[in-house]
Scaffold this active site. Structure first.
Site, PDB file in Angstrom:
ATOM      1  N   GLU A   1       0.792  -1.227   0.000  1.00  0.00           N
ATOM      2  CA  GLU A   1       0.000   0.000   0.000  1.00  0.00           C
ATOM      3  C   GLU A   1       0.830   1.285   0.000  1.00  0.00           C
ATOM      4  O   GLU A   1       0.826   2.060   0.956  1.00  0.00           O
ATOM      5  CB  GLU A   1      -0.963  -0.015   1.194  1.00  0.00           C
ATOM      6  CG  GLU A   1      -1.959  -1.154   1.103  1.00  0.00           C
ATOM      7  CD  GLU A   1      -2.918  -1.256   2.266  1.00  0.00           C
ATOM      8  OE1 GLU A   1      -3.845  -2.083   2.169  1.00  0.00           O
ATOM      9  OE2 GLU A   1      -2.749  -0.528   3.267  1.00  0.00           O
TER      10      GLU A   1
ATOM     11  N   GLU B   1      -4.830  -8.274  -0.879  1.00  0.00           N
ATOM     12  CA  GLU B   1      -5.293  -8.036   0.486  1.00  0.00           C
ATOM     13  C   GLU B   1      -6.647  -7.371   0.496  1.00  0.00           C
ATOM     14  O   GLU B   1      -6.915  -6.426  -0.249  1.00  0.00           O
ATOM     15  CB  GLU B   1      -4.315  -7.154   1.268  1.00  0.00           C
ATOM     16  CG  GLU B   1      -4.732  -6.985   2.742  1.00  0.00           C
ATOM     17  CD  GLU B   1      -3.943  -5.919   3.464  1.00  0.00           C
ATOM     18  OE1 GLU B   1      -2.715  -5.920   3.359  1.00  0.00           O
ATOM     19  OE2 GLU B   1      -4.577  -5.078   4.132  1.00  0.00           O
TER      20      GLU B   1
END
Length: 558
Positions: free
Chosen positions: A171, A260
């Site tokens: 991320e 994810e």
């Protein structure tokens, strides 16, 4: 993802997720629906698997019994075939990842890794939208960081885990407590440094599948050459934003993974709320059908909002995942199916190991009588597995197939998986059989005739646990593309794994061969691999166990 703390996005997720909050009795008569047509010859993406992350540093390691629950595929097991692990910025903590990763590999799962931060001496602070303590990788440390990732790959390999892939950064566009990367910085690293990483490379793992993070990679030939898997997280991502036309245009030969998510929320003790947990199956459906993802990876495997409860039992969210993960195995291929035949009914279909697998989600508060039609394939009966308010991946009654169609009841607010053994006229050619004992190159392996039941002049027995191999060097294909390779093999007990190479490149790590019951009982396992026009080489290599006895391979078009 941050450890055990709900992200600010949870409020958004609660707003955008439509949940059924009331349960009503099933009416006596199920409603009618349009037919579902399953075209077994209309192939979509190859599935790598389903799984989640184990992160001992933040949530504690999985216990031995919990590893069996996660990666085993027997009763009351999840059948996960993908494990994500953590690349700690401190090398002294890498040992924490080993035991669960080794267990996953032993069960035939693939393992990949993601870092949150580089080592401290490689980072610097900068002003990110007013945050003067924000962190980024120093521009003069890109090469050192690539070596850091290489060191992790080597460490895991030396400890018995051959990573399938490693990510550049978790991320990079949601790095409030870890390391930020701009799209330009990610592009620079992918162009100039990712090529030195001795493993498949995943990028960019955007928090919400924001295309501005990955478009530059797809539009740059060198960066694209150095990316093997486009990884994305789907927190708050609208299903309308799941398709990625630019990837379809530019991403030939690359894989597309959802690496994810948790969905629909991370509320405490939410894992067993029904029908809320049915939303997990609905999210997976959209990930497979609308996004064409090849892998689906949950956040924590064991968590109060995860597939495994904190006590190690499987949650209702886990049951929803297992309706996919237990039956759609690595190497299966999604095929075209009517995706929304009736209001609140959602369908996806897959094939592999000479089976057809159909996952049917009924979000309605009423049961649905659903008819299914098989095209380019036949079956005589279909087994069923059901999760609903009262059942947990429970075996249901088998359904007879007549004239390539069958009708089944989809209970109210349920997910049902149908598994059919396909007949001989299932839309594929008979292929070409290549014996293992003749016309092959054997390394630490020998041709034998000791056990009965083989076809041809014998079979091959591996004689070493590691780096023993069989290579077929004259596998001919008239047309390039993904091919079925069906192994005829025997294995008395346990599970043994082989790496698969095509034309010198590893295409599958640790593909698992399950026991056939005896050395004279021969079974079949089919995988899907890419091949070129003309002559190809296919090689299988042992990875810690001696491997099954191999009689032959059969190569056919899909």
């Amino acid at each position: 993802m941050i450890s055990g703390v709900k992200k600010s996005l949870c409020t958004l997720l609660a707003c955008i997720t439509v949940l059924s909050v009331m349960m009503v009795p099933t009416p006596p008569k199920a409603s009618a629906a349009n037919d579902v047509t399953v075209n077994l010859s209309a192939e979509k993406q190859v599935i790598r698997g389903f799984g989640g992350i184990n992160l001992p540093a933040w949530a504690g390691d999985l216990a031995a019994a919990q590893r069996e629950t996660a990666f085993g595929n027997g009763p009351n097991q999840l059948g996960f075939s993908v494990l994500r692990i953590y690349v700690d910025d401190n090398k002294n903590n890498w040992y924490k990842e080993v035991e669960t990763a080794k267990s996953a590999v032993a069960h035939g799962a693939i393992v990949f890794a993601s870092p949150w931060n580089p080592p401290g001496d490689m980072t610097e602070t900068f002003n990110h939208n007013g945050d003067t303590s924000a962190k980024r990788l120093r521009y003069d440390k890109y090469a050192a960081y690539a070596q850091h990732l290489n060191d992790f790959v080597t460490y895991m390999k030396n400890n018995g885990v051959d990573l399938y892939a490693i990510s550049v950064q978790n991320e990079p566009d949601y790095a409030h407590t870890w390391t930020w990367w701009t799209p330009a910085e990610m592009l620079t690293f992918m162009k100039n440094n990712a090529g030195s990483i001795n493993c498949r490379v995943i990028a960019p793992e955007s928090f919400s599948y924001l295309k501005n993070m990955s478009d530059p990679i797809l539009n740059d030939s060198q960066a694209l050459a150095n990316m093997d898997i486009l990884g994305a997280h789907t927190y708050g991502t609208s299903f309308n934003d799941f398709p990625y036309p630019l990837f379809k245009q530019k991403g030939a030969g690359k894989e597309l993974w959802m690496t994810e998510v948790y969905y629909p929320n991370s509320d405490n003790n939410s894992a067993n709320r029904w029908p809320e947990a049915l939303e997990v199956a609905y999210h997976m459906h959209n990930a497979m059908v609308e996004a064409d993802f090849q892998a689906y990876v949950w956040w924590y495997i064991r968590r109060q909002y995860g597939p495994m409860n904190e006590d190690g039992t499987i949650s209702k969210r886990g049951d929803s995942m297992a309706q996919f993960s237990k039956f759609i195995r690595p190497g299966y291929v999604r095929v075209d199916a009517t995706k929304n035949p009736n209001t609140n009914v959602y369908i996806s279909a897959y094939k592999g190991d000479n089976k057809a697998v159909i996952v049917a989600i009924n979000k309605s508060t009423s049961a649905v009588s659903q008819n299914f039609v098989l095209q380019n394939g036949t079956a005589s009966s279909v087994s069923t597995w059901i999760t609903d308010a009262s059942r947990k991946v429970a075996s249901g009654a088998s359904v007879n197939v007549s004239n390539r169609s069958f009708t089944a009841q989809l209970p109210a607010q349920s997910v049902t998986t149908f598994v059919a053994a396909l007949g001989n006229d299932s839309g594929t050619d008979t292929g070409t059989t290549y014996e293992a004992e003749t016309g092959t190159t054997l390394t630490n392996a020998a041709a034998e005739t000791t056990n009965s039941g083989y076809i041809g002049t014998g079979y091959v027995n591996f004689t070493a646990s590691t780096d023993a191999s069989i290579q077929w060097s004259s596998v001919y294909c008239a047309i390039a593309g993904t091919k079925n390779v069906k192994f005829r093999y025997a294995l008395e007990t346990g599970t043994r794994n082989l790496d698969v190479y095509v034309n010198g490149s590893k295409v599958i790590s640790n593909t698992a061969f399950a026991a056939t019951g005896s050395w004279s009982t021969w079974g079949e396992k089919t995988i899907q691999v890419p091949m070129n026009t003309g002559t190809n080489t296919v090689k299988v290599v042992t990875t810690g166990t001696e491997g099954p006895n191999v009689d032959s391979i059969n190569v056919s078009a899909q």
